[in-house]
Design an enzyme around this catalytic site. Structure first.
Site, short mmCIF file in Angstrom:
data_model
loop_
_atom_site.label_atom_id
_atom_site.label_comp_id
_atom_site.label_asym_id
_atom_site.label_seq_id
_atom_site.Cartn_x
_atom_site.Cartn_y
_atom_site.Cartn_z
N TYR A 1 0.85 -1.19 0.00
CA TYR A 1 0.00 0.00 0.00
C TYR A 1 0.88 1.23 0.00
O TYR A 1 1.80 1.33 0.81
CB TYR A 1 -0.92 0.02 1.23
CG TYR A 1 -2.33 -0.27 0.83
CD1 TYR A 1 -2.99 0.58 -0.07
CD2 TYR A 1 -3.00 -1.38 1.30
CE1 TYR A 1 -4.28 0.31 -0.48
CE2 TYR A 1 -4.29 -1.66 0.88
CZ TYR A 1 -4.92 -0.81 -0.01
OH TYR A 1 -6.19 -1.07 -0.43
N GLU B 1 -0.45 4.72 -0.71
CA GLU B 1 -1.26 5.92 -1.01
C GLU B 1 -0.41 7.17 -0.81
O GLU B 1 0.33 7.27 0.17
CB GLU B 1 -2.50 5.96 -0.12
CG GLU B 1 -3.56 4.99 -0.60
CD GLU B 1 -4.73 4.87 0.36
OE1 GLU B 1 -4.60 5.29 1.51
OE2 GLU B 1 -5.76 4.32 -0.05
N ASP C 1 -6.21 12.82 -25.49
CA ASP C 1 -6.26 11.44 -25.04
C ASP C 1 -5.49 10.65 -26.09
O ASP C 1 -6.00 10.32 -27.16
CB ASP C 1 -7.71 10.96 -24.94
CG ASP C 1 -7.78 9.51 -24.48
OD1 ASP C 1 -6.75 8.81 -24.55
OD2 ASP C 1 -8.87 9.07 -24.06
N THR D 1 -2.95 5.21 -22.23
CA THR D 1 -2.80 3.86 -21.68
C THR D 1 -1.37 3.41 -21.99
O THR D 1 -0.71 3.97 -22.88
CB THR D 1 -3.79 2.87 -22.31
OG1 THR D 1 -3.71 3.01 -23.73
CG2 THR D 1 -5.20 3.12 -21.86
N LYS E 1 -0.99 -0.33 -25.28
CA LYS E 1 -1.32 -0.45 -26.70
C LYS E 1 -0.01 -0.49 -27.50
O LYS E 1 0.80 -1.37 -27.23
CB LYS E 1 -2.28 0.67 -27.11
CG LYS E 1 -3.63 0.58 -26.36
CD LYS E 1 -4.64 1.54 -26.90
CE LYS E 1 -6.02 1.36 -26.28
NZ LYS E 1 -6.21 1.98 -24.95
N ARG F 1 -0.92 -3.39 -18.67
CA ARG F 1 -2.27 -2.83 -18.85
C ARG F 1 -2.49 -1.77 -17.79
O ARG F 1 -2.68 -2.07 -16.61
CB ARG F 1 -3.31 -3.95 -18.70
CG ARG F 1 -4.73 -3.45 -18.77
CD ARG F 1 -5.66 -4.59 -19.09
NE ARG F 1 -5.34 -5.09 -20.40
CZ ARG F 1 -5.90 -4.68 -21.54
NH1 ARG F 1 -6.82 -3.76 -21.51
NH2 ARG F 1 -5.55 -5.18 -22.69
#
Ligand code: DSN
Length: 425
Positions: free
Chosen positions: A61, A63, A207, A233, A236, A242
């Site tokens: 974790y 954060e 984008d 992303t 691709k 991913r």
């Protein structure tokens, strides 16, 4: 020594404990190896990236951001995130990078969070003309929470109608103008978009999910010098894990970071952040630049060759990694074409074409992309062969894998993927 110290990716142990899931992992690998993967948004990430994804960083974790976490024990994952940030900034020449978005949709959500309040207006490309679900479609949070106005493409050129973008911008005065989408075969005129945004004082957001890998490999122009913010992303053409990421100018750094965490996400996936760092390092190599150049070359040959077989490329071709094809000339729906190709070992997707008379679930087109087959080392000769196989499957084939044409095409696909294997054994 270092190899035995690494804990993870022990397939034999997984197989012994959970043979059902182990079987799925193996059969998916065999599916990838056994067919032609032409989905424009997919790629074959490297074993290095997969190793980082299968690591113990998944447990942590973290954060917050490096040096400013809400948990102890983050010294090691901080190193991974700092490497990912610095490599991403260097790769794209960006002032700032946020490498925590879990996906493209999460990255986009953060961009909305940074710049728009509920009810405010955005201007983006319409989904049926090549935009994206998260660009204000009614079924997405973006269309439910914001006032989305959409531009499209010219009916004749099938390329973005910049005059319409300008007219809509003046009429609706959106706070944010978005360029990019999931079925745009041509280069986008970022300079024109910037000028339109400046004319009304709007934020210009690109984008770049689909084409960012071509930008990383310097095969096409970059939106980074023009845009306030670029979301993308990483899986691709870029060929990473991913996931998603955002780069932006210094001015918007604090707003983007606050929007990713704590506004939209909780703990980042540190194994994926490490895999993004590996991927950004890969993308800075001459081999990757050569790959990006070949992706564009291959897509162009594939588009032209399909066109020569009556499967018309919209806009007349492509400048990127994908082409969109109108099947009306051969009298087959996108849905049937996808099923016939699938039965023949060719994986692609049906796609709406601009001004499509058919509903999206049927569609009059297909979208094809060259990222995977280029990763496998295929070139122009194979693209011509693939076009012939697609044309045969679509015009003479059947959705039944046992149909003679499905079998005939599949046999040739097998020869091709044996000569150019995915994940060579
Ligand atoms: N679903 C992706 C694509 O196939 O283009 C975009 O998010």
């Amino acid at each position: 020594m270092r190899m035995t110290a690494f804990y993870g990716s022990d397939f034999d142990e997984l197989d012994a404990f959970d043979p059902e899931i182990a079987a799925v992992l193996l059969s998916e690998l065999e599916r990838i190896r056994g067919g032609l993967q032409l989905i424009a948004s997919e790629n074959l990430s490297s074993p290095r990236v997969l190793t980082a994804l299968g690591s113990t960083l998944s447990n942590k974790y973290a954060e917050g951001y490096p040096g400013r976490r809400y948990y102890g024990g983050c010294a090691e994952v901080d190193k991974a995130e700092n490497l990912a940030i610095e490599r991403c900034k260097a790769l794209f020449g960006a002032d700032h990078a946020n490498v925590q978005p879990h996906s493209g949709a999460s990255a986009n959500q953060a961009v909305y969070g940074a710049f728009l309040k509920p009810g405010e207006t955005l201007l983006a490309m319409s989904l049926p003309h090549g935009g994206h679900l998260t660009h204000g479609t009614k079924v997405s949070f973006s269309g439910k929470w914001f006032n989305a106005v959409h531009y499209g493409v010219h009916q004749e050129s099938e390329d973005i109608d910049y005059d319409q973008v300008e007219a809509l911008a003046r009429e609706h005065r959106p706070k944010v103008i978005v360029a990019g989408g999931s079925a745009i075969p041509r280069l986008i005129d970022f300079e024109r978009f910037r000028a339109i945004a400046d004319g009304i004082g709007a934020i210009f957001w690109v984008d770049a999910a689909h084409f960012i890998g071509l930008v990383a490999g310097k095969a096409i122009p970059s939106p980074v010098p023009y845009a306030d913010v670029v979301s993308f992303t990483t899986h691709k053409v870029l060929r990473g894990p991913r996931s998603g990421a955002i780069v932006c100018t210094e001015e918007h750094k604090a707003a983007i970071d606050k929007a990713v965490f704590p506004m939209m996400q909780g703990g980042p996936q540190m194994h994926t952040v490490a895999a993004k760092a590996v991927n950004f390092k890969e993308c800075a190599t001459p081999e990757y630049a050569d790959y990006a150049r070949r992706v564009v070359e291959n897509a162009a040959v594939l588009a032209t060759s399909l066109g020569e077989r009556g499967i018309r490329p919209t806009t007349g071709g492509t400048d990127t990694h994908l082409s969109l094809h109108d099947l009306q000339g051969v009298g087959v729906s996108g849905k049937d074409a996808e099923a016939r190709c699938d039965a023949a070992g060719i994986v692609l997707n049906k796609n709406a074409i601009p001004y499509d008379p058919a509903p999206p679930s049927v569609a009059s087109g297909i979208r094809v992309g060259s990222p995977c087959v280029t990763t496998q080392g295929m070139g122009a000769e194979q693209m011509r062969q693939i076009a012939e196989l697609i044309a045969t499957a679509i015009t003479r084939g059947d959705a039944d894998p046992e149909h003679a044409v499905s079998r005939e095409v599949r046999a040739q696909v097998t020869e091709l993927v044996t000569a150019f294997p995915a994940y060579p054994r």
